[in-house]
Scaffold this motif. Structure first.
Motif, PDB file in Angstrom:
ATOM      1  N   ARG A 166     -34.449  -6.866   5.954  1.00 28.65           N
ATOM      2  CA  ARG A 166     -33.525  -7.246   4.887  1.00 28.65           C
ATOM      3  C   ARG A 166     -32.562  -6.105   4.540  1.00 28.65           C
ATOM      4  N   VAL A 167     -31.274  -6.440   4.541  1.00 25.07           N
ATOM      5  CA  VAL A 167     -30.207  -5.448   4.403  1.00 25.07           C
ATOM      6  C   VAL A 167     -29.875  -5.249   2.921  1.00 25.07           C
ATOM      7  N   THR A 168     -29.775  -3.987   2.481  1.00 28.46           N
ATOM      8  CA  THR A 168     -29.498  -3.681   1.086  1.00 28.46           C
ATOM      9  C   THR A 168     -28.214  -2.892   0.869  1.00 28.46           C
ATOM     10  N   ASP A 169     -27.655  -2.283   1.894  1.00 30.01           N
ATOM     11  CA  ASP A 169     -26.421  -1.521   1.718  1.00 30.01           C
ATOM     12  C   ASP A 169     -25.753  -1.345   3.069  1.00 30.01           C
ATOM     13  N   ALA A 170     -24.416  -1.346   3.067  1.00 30.55           N
ATOM     14  CA  ALA A 170     -23.642  -1.092   4.285  1.00 30.55           C
ATOM     15  C   ALA A 170     -22.294  -0.521   3.894  1.00 30.55           C
ATOM     16  N   ARG A 171     -21.812   0.427   4.680  1.00 31.03           N
ATOM     17  CA  ARG A 171     -20.528   1.075   4.426  1.00 31.03           C
ATOM     18  C   ARG A 171     -19.748   1.173   5.729  1.00 31.03           C
ATOM     19  N   ALA A 172     -18.428   1.248   5.624  1.00 29.88           N
ATOM     20  CA  ALA A 172     -17.552   1.372   6.782  1.00 29.88           C
ATOM     21  C   ALA A 172     -16.867   2.733   6.765  1.00 29.88           C
ATOM     22  N   ARG A 173     -16.912   3.422   7.893  1.00 32.22           N
ATOM     23  CA  ARG A 173     -16.265   4.730   8.025  1.00 32.22           C
ATOM     24  C   ARG A 173     -16.132   5.047   9.515  1.00 32.22           C
ATOM     25  N   ASP A 174     -15.164   5.855   9.854  1.00 36.51           N
ATOM     26  CA  ASP A 174     -15.030   6.311  11.242  1.00 36.51           C
ATOM     27  C   ASP A 174     -16.062   7.410  11.468  1.00 36.51           C
ATOM     28  N   MET A 175     -17.136   7.079  12.162  1.00 37.87           N
ATOM     29  CA  MET A 175     -18.239   8.014  12.344  1.00 37.87           C
ATOM     30  C   MET A 175     -18.151   8.806  13.645  1.00 37.87           C
ATOM     31  N   ASP A 176     -17.314   8.364  14.589  1.00 31.88           N
ATOM     32  CA  ASP A 176     -17.250   9.028  15.895  1.00 31.88           C
ATOM     33  C   ASP A 176     -15.872   9.592  16.220  1.00 31.88           C
ATOM     34  N   GLY A 177     -14.959   9.583  15.247  1.00 33.08           N
ATOM     35  CA  GLY A 177     -13.680  10.227  15.427  1.00 33.08           C
ATOM     36  C   GLY A 177     -12.692   9.518  16.328  1.00 33.08           C
ATOM     37  N   ASP A 178     -12.892   8.205  16.552  1.00 28.81           N
ATOM     38  CA  ASP A 178     -11.980   7.488  17.447  1.00 28.81           C
ATOM     39  C   ASP A 178     -10.910   6.711  16.689  1.00 28.81           C
ATOM     40  N   ASP A 180     -11.174   4.211  14.354  1.00 29.55           N
ATOM     41  CA  ASP A 180     -11.451   2.897  13.765  1.00 29.55           C
ATOM     42  C   ASP A 180     -12.718   2.958  12.914  1.00 29.55           C
ATOM     43  N   LEU A 181     -12.932   1.879  12.150  1.00 35.11           N
ATOM     44  CA  LEU A 181     -14.036   1.859  11.198  1.00 35.11           C
ATOM     45  C   LEU A 181     -15.321   1.373  11.851  1.00 35.11           C
ATOM     46  N   ASP A 182     -16.313   2.240  11.869  1.00 39.93           N
ATOM     47  CA  ASP A 182     -17.662   1.874  12.274  1.00 39.93           C
ATOM     48  C   ASP A 182     -18.437   1.458  11.026  1.00 39.93           C
ATOM     49  N   GLN A 187     -31.406  -1.003   5.903  1.00 40.75           N
ATOM     50  CA  GLN A 187     -32.287  -2.177   5.891  1.00 40.75           C
ATOM     51  C   GLN A 187     -33.579  -1.826   5.167  1.00 40.75           C
ATOM     52  N   PHE A 188     -33.735  -2.403   3.984  1.00 41.35           N
ATOM     53  CA  PHE A 188     -34.933  -2.153   3.175  1.00 41.35           C
ATOM     54  C   PHE A 188     -36.189  -2.673   3.861  1.00 41.35           C
ATOM     55  N   GLY A 189     -36.094  -3.910   4.404  1.00 39.45           N
ATOM     56  CA  GLY A 189     -37.273  -4.527   4.995  1.00 39.45           C
ATOM     57  C   GLY A 189     -38.347  -4.750   3.959  1.00 39.45           C
ATOM     58  N   TYR A 190     -39.561  -4.439   4.320  1.00 36.19           N
ATOM     59  CA  TYR A 190     -40.695  -4.413   3.395  1.00 36.19           C
ATOM     60  C   TYR A 190     -41.724  -3.432   3.946  1.00 36.19           C
ATOM     61  N   ASP A 191     -42.531  -3.848   4.926  1.00 34.51           N
ATOM     62  CA  ASP A 191     -43.386  -2.879   5.609  1.00 34.51           C
ATOM     63  C   ASP A 191     -42.602  -2.072   6.633  1.00 34.51           C
ATOM     64  N   GLN A 192     -41.503  -2.641   7.110  1.00 36.98           N
ATOM     65  CA  GLN A 192     -40.665  -1.970   8.102  1.00 36.98           C
ATOM     66  C   GLN A 192     -39.211  -2.042   7.654  1.00 36.98           C
ATOM     67  N   GLY A 193     -38.444  -1.026   7.979  1.00 36.96           N
ATOM     68  CA  GLY A 193     -37.029  -0.996   7.661  1.00 36.96           C
ATOM     69  C   GLY A 193     -36.308  -0.134   8.670  1.00 36.96           C
ATOM     70  N   GLU A 194     -34.997   0.032   8.459  1.00 31.60           N
ATOM     71  CA  GLU A 194     -34.228   0.765   9.468  1.00 31.60           C
ATOM     72  C   GLU A 194     -32.912   1.265   8.871  1.00 31.60           C
ATOM     73  N   LEU A 195     -32.464   2.415   9.366  1.00 34.65           N
ATOM     74  CA  LEU A 195     -31.100   2.878   9.181  1.00 34.65           C
ATOM     75  C   LEU A 195     -30.434   2.849  10.551  1.00 34.65           C
ATOM     76  N   ARG A 196     -29.278   2.188  10.617  1.00 35.98           N
ATOM     77  CA  ARG A 196     -28.544   2.126  11.885  1.00 35.98           C
ATOM     78  C   ARG A 196     -27.067   2.369  11.630  1.00 35.98           C
ATOM     79  N   TRP A 197     -26.371   2.782  12.697  1.00 34.43           N
ATOM     80  CA  TRP A 197     -24.923   2.762  12.628  1.00 34.43           C
ATOM     81  C   TRP A 197     -24.426   1.906  13.775  1.00 34.43           C
ATOM     82  N   MET A 198     -23.298   1.259  13.513  1.00 36.15           N
ATOM     83  CA  MET A 198     -22.764   0.296  14.451  1.00 36.15           C
ATOM     84  C   MET A 198     -21.368   0.757  14.872  1.00 36.15           C
TER      85      MET A 198
END
Length: 428
Positions: A166-178, A180-182, A187-198
């Motif tokens: 379950r997703v609780t927050d997301a932001r857009a920013r140029d993270m790789d210097g190219d 455009d907005l990544d 992801q809060f999850g419950y027993d499991q969660g994740e931080l990812r960049w896209m």
């Protein structure tokens, strides 16, 4: 009115293994100093005025953000109604006059929304984090949805991520210097969660990279925290972790993770975080609250260690911890110069307090005394059970206003509000 479902709600913070600590505020990295004890009340400074539609049901406004969505020079607000699965636009059609517009329905329990020009066409789109099911749930039902603006404020849903924790927050920013907005996704999850960049690889196309698998992620803050010219990620984790991670970016989308703060109290109940240069030294700091009132075993309500914290950025990715002050049920910190005296203050709301007490704090201003200490100023005792707040100069008169959203979780259900705009008294 009977309303039992909120008693099952997962707030956007601590669920997990709870324990009482002998020293309720304990950091694994610093020994916090006691908060400054000065407290005042200024109940007439701001007055709440309802905005948006009147509704009969109990609202679940999980998030509100001040933004000029239609770029007409008047600040609007966008809100997430998690129970009704709606993203709402409180459009300011004339100074102080708002019209509520439902931007999107069937939004899978939206809990956070931010405005970005995701497709670089000159208008603002909305990036929405969705939990799908707000109360505790282990399955991967979360989603990240973009609401694409056609330029005339008609919005088309684009699912960017689904069937994840379950997703609780997301932001857009140029993270790789190219250029455009990544996207950075929590992801809060419950027993499991994740931080990812896209990483953006094309029009509305992204390639996901996982940075950390850990449950309980509440909020993200993006800034150049270590001063190397690249955007880093700060992530606030609740549950049994109660810690803040800093992911330092090398400028090409490679990240190094380190913990910059952590509590030894598993019921510390972190509840929200924002980045801001609180001491105006040119470095972005972190301000965060602890005040979540939900847990699987303990009765919801205030704790004596709830309050507001400041991680002062010392440069080079190093931080010093400061306790700003106490507030039962503290949520949604906002940093702004509320009294226009040249230094930055902190405003936040209480979502979980002793609401049987008519003098329980609902809206609080921590006034900066310009020496690194803060005076706690109670601004309101009601409406109660506020969960989210933002600040902006809505009417362009040079004095900022507050906008709040209510999320009643437990009785009493009176003295509550849905959306409210708080304007400073002109008699001051």
């Amino acid at each position: 009115m009977e309303f039992t479902r909120p008693l099952q709600v997962l707030s956007l913070a601590s669920l997990g293994f709870l324990q009482w600590a002998c020293n309720p505020i304990g950091s694994t990295l610093d020994t916090p100093e006691p908060p400054f004890s000065r407290e005042e009340a200024d109940l007439g400074r701001f007055a709440p005025n309802p905005i948006g539609n009147e509704v009969d049901d109990v609202p679940w406004v999980a998030h509100v953000r001040a933004v000029d969505l239609d770029q007409d020079g008047l600040i609007d607000a966008i809100g997430c109604e998690a129970k009704d699965d709606e993203v709402l636009w409180l459009r300011q059609v004339a100074p102080g006059k708002f019209r509520e517009i439902r931007v999107a329905a069937d939004m899978q329990a939206p809990v956070h929304a931010e405005a970005f020009d995701l497709d670089a066409d000159g208008d603002l789109d909305i990036l929405v984090s969705c939990m799908n099911i707000v109360f505790p749930y282990n399955d991967k039902v979360g989603a990240l949805i973009a609401l694409e603006n056609d330029g005339d404020e008609n919005f088309t849903q684009r699912i960017l991520l689904e069937n994840v924790e379950r997703v609780t927050d997301a932001r857009a920013r140029d993270m790789d210097g190219d250029g455009d907005l990544d996207l950075v996704v929590g992801q809060f999850g419950y027993d499991q969660g994740e931080l990812r960049w896209m990483r953006k690889i094309g029009d509305w196309k992204y390639e996901s990279q996982s940075l950390l698998h850990l449950s309980g992620l509440i909020n993200l803050s993006l800034a150049d925290f270590n001063g190397d010219g690249h955007t880093d990620i700060a992530a606030l984790f609740s549950q049994q972790w109660e810690e803040i991670h800093l992911f330092e970016n090398d400028g090409q989308g490679n990240f190094t993770d380190k913990i910059i703060w952590g509590s030894t109290n598993h019921d510390f109940a972190t509840s929200g975080m924002t980045e801001a240069d609180l001491n105006q030294d040119g470095r972005p700091d972190l301000v965060f609250t602890n005040g979540d009132g939900f847990g699987p075993t303990l009765k919801p309500g205030p704790r004596p260690w709830h309050g507001v914290q400041w991680l002062e950025n010392n440069g080079g990715g190093q931080f010093s911890y400061h306790r700003i002050g106490n507030l039962a049920g503290a949520y949604s910190p906002v940093v702004a110069d509320l009294d226009k005296d040249g230094d930055m203050d902190v405003v936040c709301v209480s979502g979980f307090n002793d609401w049987q007490d008519p003098k329980a704090d609902s809206l609080v201003w921590f006034q900066n005394d310009a020496d690194g200490r803060f005076t706690k100023v109670t601004l309101a005792h009601e409406p109660i059970q506020l969960l989210t707040i933002d600040y902006a100069d809505f009417d362009g008169d040079g004095a900022g206003e507050l906008v709040t959203g209510g999320f009643p979780n437990m009785p009493p259900y009176d003295r509550t509000s849905r959306f409210a705009l708080w304007k400073e008294s002109t008699k001051r």
